[in-house]
Structures are given as C-alpha cells and as structure tokens.
Design a protein around this motif. Structure first.
Motif, PDB file in Angstrom:
ATOM      1  N   ILE A   1       0.707  -1.088  -0.192  1.00 62.50           N
ATOM      2  CA  ILE A   1      -0.015  -0.388   0.015  1.00 62.50           C
ATOM      3  C   ILE A   1       0.813   1.235   0.433  1.00 62.50           C
ATOM      4  N   PHE A   2       1.752   0.929   0.500  1.00 64.02           N
ATOM      5  CA  PHE A   2       2.584   2.228   1.085  1.00 64.02           C
ATOM      6  C   PHE A   2       3.758   2.257   0.170  1.00 64.02           C
ATOM      7  N   LYS A   3       4.147   1.223  -0.616  1.00 59.92           N
ATOM      8  CA  LYS A   3       5.341   1.024  -1.347  1.00 59.92           C
ATOM      9  C   LYS A   3       4.804   1.638  -2.823  1.00 59.92           C
ATOM     10  N   TRP A   4       3.669   1.099  -3.376  1.00 59.46           N
ATOM     11  CA  TRP A   4       3.146   1.399  -4.437  1.00 59.46           C
ATOM     12  C   TRP A   4       1.762   3.247  -4.745  1.00 59.46           C
ATOM     13  N   GLY A   5       2.650   3.484  -3.671  1.00 59.60           N
ATOM     14  CA  GLY A   5       1.447   4.826  -3.405  1.00 59.60           C
ATOM     15  C   GLY A   5       0.260   5.308  -3.922  1.00 59.60           C
ATOM     16  N   VAL A   6      -0.371   6.159  -2.724  1.00 64.21           N
ATOM     17  CA  VAL A   6      -1.357   6.289  -2.526  1.00 64.21           C
ATOM     18  C   VAL A   6      -1.894   7.620  -2.390  1.00 64.21           C
ATOM     19  N   ASP A   7      -2.802   8.540  -2.162  1.00 59.82           N
ATOM     20  CA  ASP A   7      -2.714   9.712  -1.981  1.00 59.82           C
ATOM     21  C   ASP A   7      -3.614   9.883  -0.617  1.00 59.82           C
ATOM     22  N   ALA A   8      -4.375   8.241   0.103  1.00 55.88           N
ATOM     23  CA  ALA A   8      -5.110   8.424   1.234  1.00 55.88           C
ATOM     24  C   ALA A   8      -4.703   7.552   1.392  1.00 55.88           C
ATOM     25  N   VAL A   9      -5.621   6.789   3.127  1.00 55.86           N
ATOM     26  CA  VAL A   9      -5.779   5.216   3.548  1.00 55.86           C
ATOM     27  C   VAL A   9      -6.639   5.767   4.210  1.00 55.86           C
ATOM     28  N   VAL A  10      -7.473   4.184   4.261  1.00 51.82           N
ATOM     29  CA  VAL A  10      -9.223   3.842   4.849  1.00 51.82           C
ATOM     30  C   VAL A  10      -8.347   2.336   5.686  1.00 51.82           C
ATOM     31  N   ILE A  11      -8.553   3.089   7.005  1.00 55.81           N
ATOM     32  CA  ILE A  11      -7.852   2.510   7.927  1.00 55.81           C
ATOM     33  C   ILE A  11      -9.232   1.328   8.334  1.00 55.81           C
ATOM     34  N   THR A  12      -9.798  -0.432   8.092  1.00 52.73           N
ATOM     35  CA  THR A  12     -10.502  -0.958   9.046  1.00 52.73           C
ATOM     36  C   THR A  12     -10.413  -2.207   9.000  1.00 52.73           C
ATOM     37  N   THR A  13      -9.152  -2.245   9.319  1.00 52.83           N
ATOM     38  CA  THR A  13      -8.730  -3.007  10.013  1.00 52.83           C
ATOM     39  C   THR A  13      -8.886  -3.669  11.622  1.00 52.83           C
ATOM     40  N   ALA A  14      -8.291  -4.901  11.729  1.00 53.71           N
ATOM     41  CA  ALA A  14      -9.328  -4.731  13.354  1.00 53.71           C
ATOM     42  C   ALA A  14      -8.298  -3.626  14.506  1.00 53.71           C
ATOM     43  N   THR A  15      -8.653  -3.473  15.376  1.00 55.17           N
ATOM     44  CA  THR A  15      -8.750  -2.313  15.926  1.00 55.17           C
ATOM     45  C   THR A  15      -7.331  -2.166  17.061  1.00 55.17           C
ATOM     46  N   SER A  16      -6.621  -3.427  17.281  1.00 59.60           N
ATOM     47  CA  SER A  16      -5.492  -3.456  17.343  1.00 59.60           C
ATOM     48  C   SER A  16      -3.847  -3.019  16.440  1.00 59.60           C
ATOM     49  N   ALA A  17      -4.704  -3.212  15.371  1.00 57.17           N
ATOM     50  CA  ALA A  17      -3.834  -2.790  14.123  1.00 57.17           C
ATOM     51  C   ALA A  17      -3.584  -0.887  13.827  1.00 57.17           C
ATOM     52  N   HIS A  18      -4.863  -0.619  14.486  1.00 57.06           N
ATOM     53  CA  HIS A  18      -5.377   0.847  13.819  1.00 57.06           C
ATOM     54  C   HIS A  18      -3.880   2.082  14.387  1.00 57.06           C
TER      55      HIS A  18
END
Length: 340
Positions: A56-73
């Motif tokens: 996600i970070f290597k390929w290049g994005v303009d923003a991130v949406v996080i919907t993982t398990a809370t422990s990873a937030h």
C-alpha cells in the motif's frame, strides 16, 4: 486520487464499494490479512489487490482508509502519518488511552490528517437534532436518553478483541452526545450485566450496560446498550428541554411496539444491523473524507474528538468495576470544559 483500503471485512467492503463509485476517486488498492478476500473484492470492483500492507505504501497512494481489527489501528495510523498520508480510520484509534495518545501525537507531529469514523455525525436524524438544540428550539436541555441495542451478539471470537461494550458500542453514543450538545461529560456512574450467554463472561465482557452522565452545563443523560435485543437493531436518542422534546431514530422500522390501544403498530420490517440502519451516513462520512483530502473542507472528526469519547468509555468501565461515580478529570487527557 488513489486510496489504499486496509481491511476488507464487512465495513471495509462497504467503504471500498463507496469509494470505488466516487467520482473523485480514480482507483483503489485493497489489502487484507486474508489476501484471497481482498483479491475477490478487487475483482468485483475492478480495482487492484495488494499482497500486504507494505505494498500500500510502496505502490503509492494519496490517502489511506483503515478498517482492520482495532489492535492494528494505532500502528497503521502512525505509519501513514510518517508517510505524510491523510487517514480515515474506523473507531477507535486504540483500545487503550496510551495507544490513542501516541497515535494522535504521531499525526500532530507529522501535520497530517486523521479523520475518525463516527458515522452518526453524518446521519440525517442526529444532524437534525443537533440543529434543533443549537438553535434553541428545545430551550434549556435538561434530559437526554440514548439507546443502542444490537439484535444479536457478534461472533464469540470478536468479543475479547472488542474492548468491551462501553468502548465498542456506547462510544458512538458518547461521541454523538458531545457533538450534538457542544458540551463535555464531567462525571459518570455506570453498571453492567453479564447475565446473558456465557460467552460474555468468558470474554470478560458484559452483554448489557447502563450509564448516567452529567454534562458540564448540568444536563443529565442516560445511555444504555445491549447485545441481545431480539426485536431488532434499535438506536435512538431522546432530547427533552423546557420548551420541546424530540427523538432521533423513531420511524416505521424502529423495533418497538406500543401497548396502548391507539399506539403505532410494531414495525413490519425492523432494522437488523448497523450497515442497514446507517448506510447513507457511512457513505456521507467517506464523501467528507475525500473532500478533506482534496482540501475542500475541514476535518469533521479528528483524533482528539475520538479521544474524548474513549475517555468517557474508560470512565464508565472504571465506574462499573469499582461501583462508584467517576469524574472525567480522573481519566488521562483531561481538558477543562468551558462552562456555558
């Protein structure tokens, strides 16, 4: 705009579908702890799946949406902040105050955006109640009654990871209470019951909770929640003032029946879950996030807003465990409210 979506479970799938349709979002990169699940969703949407978070970070994005398990937030929020990326994250930031404060510090040090997912702020009913309160239509607000009732419990494996009923469920009521009234909670008295299925006791959780909260202007609020409301998914808030009284969440799908001879009939198709009840609000909060990323609006719900709601949840949990009233000033992160 290219957005990375980390987590493609139930809410992640909903958010990915919303963003994939958005006119200002050119493409998505999806990833999940289960790569096959991410790939299947990517195929359905015509988007790209990544084998892991690193891509996600290597390929290049303009923003991130996080919907993982809370422990990873918290870790993912920090990583995005260090990469200079704006983040939308489902609540909560973390299950504890230390993790929450650390993640907020990373975002503020980096000068990036953290938009927290408290969707009730984007629900038409709650927004209408906020307008009514702020306009003085109710006069002096004296009583608020909040209800959040799930029709059925989540999977047993989720409960030990959820943070408990106050942090996982009632945190929405605590956030919208602050947002709607513009006032802070100053003390709480809370209790809970684990008299339902044994799975709650085994997880160290409760299935039903109740709290009395006092706001800094003297308004009294009650907030109740349960995982076991067989009639349906019930989310309401009643607000009573010296001039008028209003209710959020009362419609022909509210799972409640009157015993009065002339009362309204029971709902023929009651709400069954949060995605059904709050679908339009979830879409609206993602549209708002895109506007934030584009610089078209201010962040409507930042990390410190989420911190304040978590602090109320922490105070309620402490009150339940110690069987006593708890002042919010006892919880780290206290900000003295402005009396008004």
């Amino acid at each position: 705009m290219r957005i990375g979506v980390i987590g493609t479970g139930r809410i992640g799938t909903f958010h990915a579908r919303t963003l994939s349709r958005h006119r200002d979002v050119g493409s998505l990169i999806l990833t999940d702890a289960d790569p096959l699940r991410a790939q299947e969703l990517a195929n359905q949407l015509g988007e790209t799946a990544a084998p892991g978070v690193d891509e996600i970070f290597k390929w290049g994005v303009d923003a991130v949406v996080i919907t993982t398990a809370t422990s990873a937030h918290a870790e993912l929020i920090g990583r995005a902040a260090r990469s200079g990326l704006p983040v939308f994250c489902e609540k909560p930031i973390a299950l504890d105050l230390t993790g929450t404060l650390n993640a907020i510090a990373e975002v503020e040090t980096a000068g990036t955006v953290l938009h927290m997912g408290f969707q009730r702020r984007f629900d038409t009913g709650y927004a209408g109640a906020r307008d009514a309160v702020r306009a003085g239509r109710l006069g002096r607000l004296h009583t608020i009654r909040a209800v959040t009732s799930d029709q059925a419990p989540p999977e047993a494996a989720y409960l030990p990871l959820s943070g408990g009923l106050y942090r996982d469920t009632l945190i929405h009521d605590f956030d919208v209470l602050r947002w709607l009234t513009g006032h802070e909670v100053v003390d709480v008295y809370a209790t809970g019951s684990d008299a339902g299925p044994a799975v709650f006791r085994e997880a160290g959780d409760i299935d039903t909770a109740a709290a009395v909260l006092t706001l800094d202007d003297g308004t009294l609020a009650t907030a109740t929640a349960t995982r076991l409301n067989g009639a349906g998914y019930d989310v309401r808030m009643e607000l009573a003032g010296e001039l008028d009284q209003i209710v959020v969440g009362l419609d022909d799908r509210t799972p409640i029946a009157s015993t009065e001879p002339t009362g309204p009939p029971a709902a023929s198709k009651p709400w069954t879950g949060f995605l059904e009840r709050f679908g339009p609000a979830y879409e609206a909060e993602l549209h708002a996030f895109v506007e934030v990323v584009r610089g078209e609006r201010a962040n409507p719900c930042d990390g410190r807003e989420a911190l304040q709601a978590l602090r109320v949840a922490e105070a309620c949990d402490l009150s339940r465990r110690e069987h006593r009233p708890v002042r919010l000033s006892e919880i780290p992160g206290w900000i003295e409210p402005v009396m008004g």
